[in-house]
Design a protein around this motif. Structure first.
Motif, PDB file in Angstrom:
ATOM      1  N   GLY A 244       3.369   5.342   2.876  1.00 37.39           N
ATOM      2  CA  GLY A 244       4.185   4.144   2.721  1.00 37.39           C
ATOM      3  C   GLY A 244       3.577   2.926   3.404  1.00 37.39           C
ATOM      4  O   GLY A 244       3.567   1.825   2.838  1.00 37.39           O
ATOM      5  N   ALA A 245       3.044   3.127   4.606  1.00 38.66           N
ATOM      6  CA  ALA A 245       2.464   2.012   5.364  1.00 38.66           C
ATOM      7  C   ALA A 245       1.216   1.466   4.680  1.00 38.66           C
ATOM      8  O   ALA A 245       1.036   0.247   4.549  1.00 38.66           O
ATOM      9  N   VAL A 246       0.340   2.360   4.223  1.00 36.44           N
ATOM     10  CA  VAL A 246      -0.898   1.928   3.570  1.00 36.44           C
ATOM     11  C   VAL A 246      -0.587   1.223   2.252  1.00 36.44           C
ATOM     12  O   VAL A 246      -1.188   0.197   1.917  1.00 36.44           O
ATOM     13  N   GLY A 247       0.369   1.763   1.497  1.00 33.24           N
ATOM     14  CA  GLY A 247       0.753   1.137   0.242  1.00 33.24           C
ATOM     15  C   GLY A 247       1.325  -0.256   0.444  1.00 33.24           C
ATOM     16  O   GLY A 247       1.025  -1.180  -0.321  1.00 33.24           O
ATOM     17  N   LEU A 253       3.752  -2.337  -1.740  1.00 32.08           N
ATOM     18  CA  LEU A 253       4.558  -1.275  -2.342  1.00 32.08           C
ATOM     19  C   LEU A 253       4.566  -0.070  -1.413  1.00 32.08           C
ATOM     20  O   LEU A 253       3.500   0.417  -1.030  1.00 32.08           O
ATOM     21  N   ALA A 254       5.744   0.425  -1.059  1.00 31.05           N
ATOM     22  CA  ALA A 254       5.822   1.543  -0.117  1.00 31.05           C
ATOM     23  C   ALA A 254       5.788   2.898  -0.804  1.00 31.05           C
ATOM     24  O   ALA A 254       5.429   3.893  -0.181  1.00 31.05           O
ATOM     25  N   ASP A 255       6.178   2.965  -2.068  1.00 31.49           N
ATOM     26  CA  ASP A 255       6.229   4.240  -2.795  1.00 31.49           C
ATOM     27  C   ASP A 255       4.841   4.560  -3.345  1.00 31.49           C
ATOM     28  O   ASP A 255       4.276   3.791  -4.134  1.00 31.49           O
ATOM     29  N   ILE A 256       4.278   5.706  -2.948  1.00 28.32           N
ATOM     30  CA  ILE A 256       2.915   6.058  -3.349  1.00 28.32           C
ATOM     31  C   ILE A 256       2.786   6.177  -4.863  1.00 28.32           C
ATOM     32  O   ILE A 256       1.723   5.900  -5.430  1.00 28.32           O
ATOM     33  N   SER A 257       3.869   6.558  -5.560  1.00 30.96           N
ATOM     34  CA  SER A 257       3.809   6.666  -7.015  1.00 30.96           C
ATOM     35  C   SER A 257       3.649   5.284  -7.652  1.00 30.96           C
ATOM     36  O   SER A 257       2.926   5.117  -8.639  1.00 30.96           O
ATOM     37  N   MET A 260       0.110   4.245  -7.212  1.00 31.28           N
ATOM     38  CA  MET A 260      -0.751   4.932  -8.179  1.00 31.28           C
ATOM     39  C   MET A 260      -0.710   4.269  -9.550  1.00 31.28           C
ATOM     40  O   MET A 260      -1.727   4.198 -10.248  1.00 31.28           O
ATOM     41  N   VAL A 261       0.458   3.796  -9.953  1.00 29.99           N
ATOM     42  CA  VAL A 261       0.572   3.100 -11.240  1.00 29.99           C
ATOM     43  C   VAL A 261      -0.292   1.842 -11.224  1.00 29.99           C
ATOM     44  O   VAL A 261      -1.027   1.558 -12.184  1.00 29.99           O
ATOM     45  N   VAL A 262      -0.232   1.080 -10.138  1.00 25.76           N
ATOM     46  CA  VAL A 262      -1.061  -0.118  -9.989  1.00 25.76           C
ATOM     47  C   VAL A 262      -2.542   0.253 -10.028  1.00 25.76           C
ATOM     48  O   VAL A 262      -3.376  -0.474 -10.572  1.00 25.76           O
ATOM     49  N   GLN A 263      -2.878   1.417  -9.463  1.00 24.11           N
ATOM     50  CA  GLN A 263      -4.272   1.871  -9.433  1.00 24.11           C
ATOM     51  C   GLN A 263      -4.724   2.473 -10.761  1.00 24.11           C
ATOM     52  O   GLN A 263      -5.887   2.862 -10.890  1.00 24.11           O
TER      53      GLN A 263
END
Length: 425
Positions: A244-247, A253-257, A260-263
């Motif tokens: 969450g912190a890295v995102g 964005l805190a949600d890793i999912s 991932m969509v952005v990536q």
């Protein structure tokens, strides 16, 4: 024995049905892989330097690990769920208060989780959101119905998948933001205070942590229960906070999912989101079944199905209207765990009479008043609300029980003295 009875909702788990380290670690890791923790991690990441963030997560997990580790030890020693353990402190009818609060909260979170998965997937795929809600709710309810067996299998699949995919995404996000050096040098626009940061860190999981005995009671030994619980918090909870912190740092964005969509990692994003919520929701539905079974004496399996239907039908309403209420309701749960711990370790010196032979009070009003004192302390006393609630509830309960015991002893002495006088006369 039929399937739903394998979870021993109204009796201790026999040693023959206990599990070893690795299976229990998988289950407890699945419990700590909690989507809401990523959102909390994002909040911390935006308000702290990375060094302070890691320090807060370490302190928070030490506190959570101690709280849940002690609950896990109790569960392994007795083989009892949170709800049956509560009978010793609150009394049989008194435990219905804690069971209702815990059970209702978990049904609410199940519905929220179903919608948390369905809404973004509907946006990504174009599928109708209510069709997704119905399908997801049914699948999650079915796996929760099969209890610890299904939870173990699901956790064994989900935990490494989330850890690997999430770590890859977090590494890419770090590179996008300028690398580890940029992460270490980050300075928040508005710094978050220590008390506020610890409140976010501890408060994100302390309520769910109160349900630790529901799962840890299947551990073969107290050592297995404590070690798997503490390890799960330090690895699982820390990873969720870190993702969450890295995102937040890289993309806001805190949600890793969502990261991932952005990536461009669409399929991994759906997998991570689905598995993360699935493990959380199955644990929630399983725990709610145990809670309402304590009240109604209906089998856990039937209640899981009923609760799953309710959570699914109300999913969108819960998602849009109930989040704030659930957060407030969560402040009522940690004092329950504090009273259960105080009763076992301090009042009863770490030993309980066998559940099968125990004659429980109907209601122990000292426990009920201690719970109320804990909730009021968490709500109104400045500081860290979960810690305030836990400490005040435990202090009130131990003091109240000591005074009650002293008063009972004095009464007995007085009555014995009167009897002696009568006999002498």
């Amino acid at each position: 024995m039929n399937e739903q009875d394998q979870d021993f909702a109204l009796q201790p788990v026999p040693q023959a049905h206990r599990r070893g380290f690795w299976k229990m670690l998988a289950v407890m890791m699945g419990l700590t892989f909690f989507s809401a923790s990523m959102l909390s991690g994002g909040e911390l990441g935006m308000g702290l330097t990375f060094t302070d963030f890691m320090l807060i997560v370490l302190i928070g997990n030490l506190i959570l690990g101690a709280y849940t580790g002690l609950l896990a030890y109790m569960a392994a020693k007795t083989g009892l769920s949170t709800h049956l353990l509560a009978r010793y402190a609150f009394g049989e009818k008194g435990s219905y208060i804690s069971s209702f609060l815990l059970g209702a909260t978990q049904v609410g979170w199940f519905g929220v989780g179903v919608a948390m998965f369905a809404v973004p997937v509907a946006q990504i795929t174009g599928m109708h959101v209510y069709v997704l809600i119905a399908a997801i709710g049914v699948v999650m309810t079915v796996t929760a119905f099969f209890g610890m067996r299904a939870l173990t299998v699901l956790s064994i699949i989900a935990v490494p998948s989330i850890a690997v995919l999430g770590s890859v995404s977090a590494a890419r996000a770090t590179e996008t933001a300028g690398g580890l050096q940029a992460l270490m040098e980050y300075q928040p626009a508005e710094a978050m205070g220590l008390a506020a940061a610890l409140t976010v860190c501890i408060g994100s999981f302390v309520s769910a942590g109160t349900l630790t005995p529901d799962f840890a009671r299947f551990s073969k030994t107290g050592k297995t229960a404590v070690s798997t619980t503490v390890i799960a918090f330090f690895i699982g909870n820390s990873l969720m906070f870190l993702f969450g912190a890295v995102g937040s740092f890289a993309f806001g964005l805190a949600d890793i999912s969502e990261v991932m969509v952005v990536q461009g990692l669409l399929i991994p994003a759906i997998l991570v989101l689905g598995l993360n919520i699935w493990t959380t929701n199955d644990n929630a539905l399983y725990a709610s079944g145990l809670g309402f079974s304590n009240i109604t004496k209906i089998s856990k399996g039937k209640l899981v199905i009923f609760n799953g239907i309710i959570g699914t039908v109300l999913a969108m309403w819960l998602y849009t209207n109930f989040m704030g209420f659930l957060t407030v309701l969560g402040s009522t749960l940690p004092p329950i765990g504090a009273i259960v711990l105080a009763d076992f370790f301090l009042v009863n010196k770490g030993k309980y009479q066998s559940y099968e032979t125990m004659a429980f009070k109907k209601v122990n009003w000292i426990a009920v008043l201690a719970w109320a004192a804990g909730v009021l302390s968490a709500t109104f006393i400045p500081g860290i609300p979960p810690i305030n609630g836990i400490l005040m509830a435990a202090l009130f309960y131990v003091t109240g029980m000591a005074l009650s015991s002293h008063f009972t002893e004095e009464q007995d002495k007085h009555l014995n003295g009167e009897r002696k006088l009568i006999n002498d006369y």
